[in-house]
Design an enzyme around this catalytic site. Structure first.
Site, PDB file in Angstrom:
ATOM      1  N   SER A 110       1.600  -9.758  -0.612  1.00 53.43           N
ATOM      2  CA  SER A 110       1.511  -8.543  -0.888  1.00 53.43           C
ATOM      3  C   SER A 110       1.772  -7.731   0.439  1.00 53.43           C
ATOM      4  CB  SER A 110       0.087  -7.997  -0.884  1.00 53.43           C
ATOM      5  OG  SER A 110      -1.267  -8.844  -0.138  1.00 53.43           O
ATOM      6  N   LYS A 133       1.020  -1.588   0.208  1.00 55.26           N
ATOM      7  CA  LYS A 133       0.111  -0.312   0.242  1.00 55.26           C
ATOM      8  C   LYS A 133       0.911   1.115  -0.209  1.00 55.26           C
ATOM      9  CE  LYS A 133      -4.468  -0.982   1.638  1.00 55.26           C
ATOM     10  NZ  LYS A 133      -4.722  -2.455   1.622  1.00 55.26           N
ATOM     11  N   GLU A 159      -9.700   8.003   3.028  1.00 55.58           N
ATOM     12  CA  GLU A 159     -10.751   7.053   3.929  1.00 55.58           C
ATOM     13  C   GLU A 159      -9.773   5.944   4.605  1.00 55.58           C
ATOM     14  OE1 GLU A 159     -10.361   7.023   0.961  1.00 55.58           O
ATOM     15  OE2 GLU A 159     -10.467   4.082   0.592  1.00 55.58           O
TER      16      GLU A 159
HETATM   17  C1  LIG Z   1      -5.577  -3.641   1.403  1.00 54.30           C
HETATM   18  C2  LIG Z   1      -4.619  -5.163   1.516  1.00 54.30           C
HETATM   19  C3  LIG Z   1      -4.597  -5.919   0.371  1.00 54.30           C
HETATM   20  C4  LIG Z   1      -5.568  -5.818  -0.729  1.00 54.30           C
HETATM   21  O1  LIG Z   1      -6.154  -4.426  -1.536  1.00 54.30           O
HETATM   22  P1  LIG Z   1      -5.574  -4.837  -3.141  1.00 54.30           P
HETATM   23  O2  LIG Z   1      -5.812  -3.153  -3.217  1.00 54.30           O
HETATM   24  O3  LIG Z   1      -7.006  -5.503  -3.218  1.00 54.30           O
HETATM   25  O4  LIG Z   1      -3.976  -4.767  -3.734  1.00 54.30           O
HETATM   26  C5  LIG Z   1      -4.013  -7.466   0.043  1.00 54.30           C
HETATM   27  N1  LIG Z   1      -3.134  -7.238   0.767  1.00 54.30           N
HETATM   28  C6  LIG Z   1      -2.921  -6.178   1.659  1.00 54.30           C
HETATM   29  C7  LIG Z   1      -1.568  -6.755   2.933  1.00 54.30           C
HETATM   30  C8  LIG Z   1      -3.222  -5.486   2.107  1.00 54.30           C
HETATM   31  O5  LIG Z   1      -3.508  -4.371   3.258  1.00 54.30           O
END
Ligand SMILES: *Cc1c(COP(=O)(O)O)cnc(C)c1O
Length: 425
Positions: free
Chosen positions: A386, A96, A118
């Site tokens: 992610s 993010k 937000e």
């Molecule tokens: C917010 C988040 C997501 C989901 O958001 P995307 O916009 O689909 O990437 C996935 N993994 C993590 C670690 C997050 O914090």
């Protein structure tokens, strides 16, 4: 294979008259702010000055490139070659920050003084607050009051970064009310305020802007593959909330012979309200328009957004980014889902075998990869991890070791009470 354009055309992915998604469905009062953002996206974002500064921050602040790990033990167990792109090593613990930092930098170059955003679970708010601290911008994070109470650790960290966390007390006091409040504030103050959107969705140009900022993930992967093998991987697997980590990961490979798999939250069941599987053919995901864009949404018979469930807050959302909805509709991206249970099992498997603690969101991608690998052999599968899972300890510890975790929390409270009693004397 016919080349698929990476950018939207006339604000849409695909033909708006024939199955396209995206657009800019906003009330009149927001048009000037979005127009100003469009101009900045066209005139400031592509400049060498902006791009060089973003690259330098990626390297020296976020800690990029994040590693591509050959998961040797998991590969052996799953009979395929598994690689992990570990976004969990980025500053603040997830992908993010790539988007948050890029947008805050754009805001600064536009001459804005204040940034608003937000947040639901707080991960996006945390990344924005961090970026604002780094770049010296004022920061206000809008959070539903219920979320703010539930996600105290993130609120605590956002405040450490100097952000003002505003509790939204209207409606259901959760994310969608925070979105409404942020939009209201933006429409009244767009001259000095920039709205940082957290995923590859919302009205044009956000889906394009966010994808481009997150595309650093896929670009790095393409180079890092060369450390391990010649040519391309066979599969890329990513979890899909709004779609920012997956679109950033996939975007370098859209026109390559690589299978792209998006994993949605299967939650606790197939019934409406038990999951967030918008692209699941058997579910209640249908075409609709909400929060400024046309896409696939989980909705009730009246077209209101349905409630959703996932063990991971980041995947718990009724809509999906318009580009992914489009790529799903033309079958370029295949969607599967993983349940809460499967995600928890995948988390344990990769922790034990590979020494990483993935975020619960990312654990869905890992669970999806475990599923597809059962039908494959000796394929090269890259999973975008992610984020890291430190933030989830209150959920995972409760789910996996509830008795000893409860005991720990009780003892923590006792210690706190003893210390504060001492302090009062
Ligand atoms: C917010 C988040 C997501 C989901 O958001 P995307 O916009 O689909 O990437 C996935 N993994 C993590 C670690 C997050 O914090």
């Amino acid at each position: 294979m016919k080349k698929i354009p990476l950018k939207s055309k006339n604000k849409f992915f695909g033909d708006p008259k024939n199955g396209g998604f995206g657009g800019q469905y906003v009330p009149e009062i927001l048009r000037p702010a979005l127009l100003e953002l469009e101009i900045a996206y066209q005139k400031i974002f592509p400049t060498k000055a902006y791009q060089d500064e973003f690259k330098a921050l990626c390297k020296h602040f976020i800690g990029r490139p994040t590693p591509l790990i050959h998961a040797k033990n998991a590969s052996k167990a799953l009979s395929n070659e598994i690689y992990l792109k570990f976004e969990g090593l980025a500053n603040t613990g997830a992908h993010k920050i790539n988007n948050a930092l890029g947008q805050v930098l754009l805001a600064k170059k536009m001459g804005k003084k204040r940034v608003i955003a937000e947040t639901g679970a707080g991960q996006h708010g945390l990344a924005v607050a961090s970026a604002c601290a780094k770049l010296g911008m004022e920061c206000e994070i809008y959070m539903g009051e219920i979320d703010a109470v539930r996600q105290k650790p993130n609120v605590f960290n956002m405040e450490l970064f100097g952000a003002k966390v505003i509790h939204v007390t209207s409606g259901s006091k959760t994310l969608k009310d925070a979105v409404n409040e942020t939009l209201r504030v933006w429409s009244n103050n767009s001259t000095d305020t920039f709205y940082v959107l957290g995923s590859a969705l919302g009205p044009y140009p956000y889906p394009d802007l966010v994808r481009e900022l997150q595309s650093v993930i896929g670009k790095e992967v393409k180079l890092q593959c060369k450390d391990y093998f010649q040519g391309l991987p066979d599969y890329l697997v990513a979890c899909v909330g709004g779609g920012s980590n997956s679109m950033g990961f996939f975007s370098s490979f859209i026109n390559e012979a690589v299978c792209l798999i998006g994993v949605e939250a299967g939650g606790i069941g197939k019934e409406s309200g038990q999951n967030a599987a918008r692209m699941d053919q058997s579910g209640t995901g249908r075409v609709g328009i909400a929060q400024g864009y046309k896409s696939i949404f989980l909705q009730n018979d009246e077209g209101q957004l349905a409630s959703t469930h996932s063990i991971s807050a980041g995947l718990d959302y009724a809509g999906i980014g318009p580009q992914l909805a489009y790529l799903g509709s033309i079958k370029r991206v295949e969607f599967i889902n993983a349940t809460d249970e499967e995600a928890l099992r995948a988390l344990q498997f990769f922790a034990k075998n590979e020494g990483i603690i993935p975020a619960l969101e990312s654990s869905h991608a890992l669970a999806g990869a475990i599923k597809i690998s059962q039908k494959l052999k000796n394929k090269k599968i890259i999973i975008n991890v992610s984020g890291r899972g430190d933030k989830d300890i209150f959920i995972t510890a409760k789910a996996l070791h509830s008795d000893s975790w409860a005991k720990f929390l009780q003892e923590e409270i006792k210690r706190l009470e003893i210390e504060s009693a001492k302090g009062k004397k």
